[in-house]
Design a protein around this motif. Structure first.
Motif, short mmCIF file in Angstrom:
data_model
loop_
_atom_site.label_atom_id
_atom_site.label_comp_id
_atom_site.label_asym_id
_atom_site.label_seq_id
_atom_site.Cartn_x
_atom_site.Cartn_y
_atom_site.Cartn_z
N GLU A 165 0.83 -1.20 0.00
CA GLU A 165 0.00 0.00 0.00
C GLU A 165 0.87 1.25 0.00
N ALA A 166 1.99 1.21 0.72
CA ALA A 166 2.91 2.35 0.74
C ALA A 166 3.44 2.63 -0.67
N VAL A 167 3.77 1.58 -1.40
CA VAL A 167 4.27 1.77 -2.77
C VAL A 167 3.17 2.31 -3.68
N ARG A 168 1.97 1.82 -3.51
CA ARG A 168 0.84 2.29 -4.33
C ARG A 168 0.61 3.79 -4.12
N ILE A 169 0.63 4.21 -2.86
CA ILE A 169 0.41 5.63 -2.56
C ILE A 169 1.61 6.46 -2.99
N TYR A 170 2.82 5.93 -2.77
CA TYR A 170 4.03 6.62 -3.23
C TYR A 170 3.94 6.92 -4.72
N HIS A 171 3.55 5.93 -5.49
CA HIS A 171 3.46 6.07 -6.94
C HIS A 171 2.50 7.19 -7.32
N ALA A 172 1.32 7.18 -6.73
CA ALA A 172 0.32 8.21 -7.03
C ALA A 172 0.80 9.58 -6.59
N LEU A 177 5.01 15.33 -9.96
CA LEU A 177 5.79 15.52 -11.17
C LEU A 177 4.93 16.01 -12.33
N ALA A 178 3.72 15.45 -12.44
CA ALA A 178 2.84 15.85 -13.54
C ALA A 178 2.43 17.31 -13.42
N PHE A 179 2.04 17.72 -12.21
CA PHE A 179 1.67 19.11 -12.02
C PHE A 179 2.87 20.03 -12.19
N GLY A 180 4.04 19.56 -11.75
CA GLY A 180 5.24 20.35 -11.93
C GLY A 180 5.53 20.61 -13.40
#
Length: 239
Positions: A147-154, A160-163
Motif C-alpha cells: 500500500e505504501a508503494v501504491r500511494i508513493y506512486h500516485a 511531477l505531472a503538475f510540476g
C-alpha cells in the motif's frame, strides 16, 4: 555527446579552464541548468556547454558519457534540491504535503529543465534518498509495504505531472499567459445562463481560481483520501 568516457580516477581536471575555473560534475550540471532555462533542450550540446564553461568540449567526457547521462544528472540535482531542504516533522500528512509542495516549487524554479526531466528515472543518489524518505513517511504512518508503494506512486506522479504542467505554462511568454488567463473572464464569464447554466453560475469562481495552479488543491484531495485509507487499514476494513 557519444559514449566516450574517461575512467573515474582520471576525471578531475587539474588545470583551470580559460575562464579560470576548475571543471566538476557540479559545475557542469549547474551551467547546463542555466543554459536549459535560457535556450531549452538545445543547450545540451558539448559545443555550447564547452563555450559557456570556457573549456574544450571534449573535456566534458571526463564527467558524462553523453547528453542523456548529463540529463539524468540534472534531473537528480533537481530532486536533490528538494531532498536537501526537507526535514520530517513526525506528522505524516504534513510531511507529505511539505515534500509535494517543495517538489512543485522546485519544478517552477527551473521550468524548462522540469519539463525535460519529469518523466525520467535517474537511479542516482538524490532520487534514491527521495524514494526512501517518502516510503519511510508512509510506512511509519502504518501503511503496509504494498500500500505504501501504491500511494508513493500516485503521490510522486501527481507532483511531477503538475510540476511539468505548470512549468509549461510558466515557460510561455508573459503576453500569452495573460491572454489565456483573460479567457476565463471574457469568454467563459460572458456565456449566458440559458445555454450554459453551470458555467454562468460559477463564472466568478472560475475567473478567480483558474489563474493559478490547482496542485495544492489536488494534493490536499489526495492526502485526504490517503488519510481515509489509513483509517480503513487500522480498522481492519481496508482491501
Amino acid at each position: 555527446m557519444s559514449d566516450r568516457v574517461v575512467p573515474a580516477a582520471d576525471r578531475r581536471r587539474r588545470r583551470p579552464t580559460k575562464q579560470g575555473v576548475v571543471l566538476s560534475e557540479e559545475l557542469i550540471v549547474e551551467t547546463a541548468l542555466r543554459l536549459i532555462e535560457e535556450h531549452g533542450s538545445d543547450a545540451l550540446s558539448v559545443r555550447r556547454l564547452g563555450r559557456a564553461l570556457g573549456a574544450d568540449p571534449s573535456s566534458l567526457y571526463r564527467y558524462f558519457r553523453h547528453t542523456d547521462d548529463l540529463m539524468l544528472a540534472i534531473a537528480d540535482e533537481l530532486i536533490g534540491r528538494t531532498v536537501r531542504a526537507w526535514r520530517p516533522s513526525g506528522d505524516w500528512v504534513a510531511d507529505l504535503r511539505d515534500i509535494g509542495l517543495r517538489m512543485h516549487a522546485g519544478a517552477l524554479a527551473h521550468p524548462r529543465a522540469a519539463m525535460l526531466s519529469a518523466h525520467r528515472v535517474t537511479g542516482r543518489t538524490h532520487e534514491i534518498q527521495a524514494v526512501e524518505n517518502i516510503l519511510g513517511v508512509l510506512r511509519r504512518a502504518g501503511f503496509p509495504a504494498a500500500e505504501a508503494v501504491r500511494i508513493y506512486h500516485a503521490f510522486v506522479d501527481q507532483a511531477l505531472a503538475f510540476g511539468a504542467l505548470d512549468s509549461a505554462g510558466t515557460a510561455l511568454p508573459r503576453a500569452a499567459r495573460e491572454a489565456e488567463t483573460e479567457v476565463w473572464r471574457t469568454t467563459y464569464g460572458r456565456l449566458p445562463a440559458d445555454t450554459h447554466p453551470h458555467i454562468a453560475a460559477t463564472a466568478r469562481h472560475l475567473a478567480a481560481t483558474m489563474r493559478g495552479s490547482s496542485y495544492p488543491a489536488a494534493l490536499d484531495l489526495l492526502l485526504d483520501a490517503t488519510r481515509t485509507r489509513l483509517g480503513h487499514i487500522r480498522a481492519g476494513t481496508g482491501r
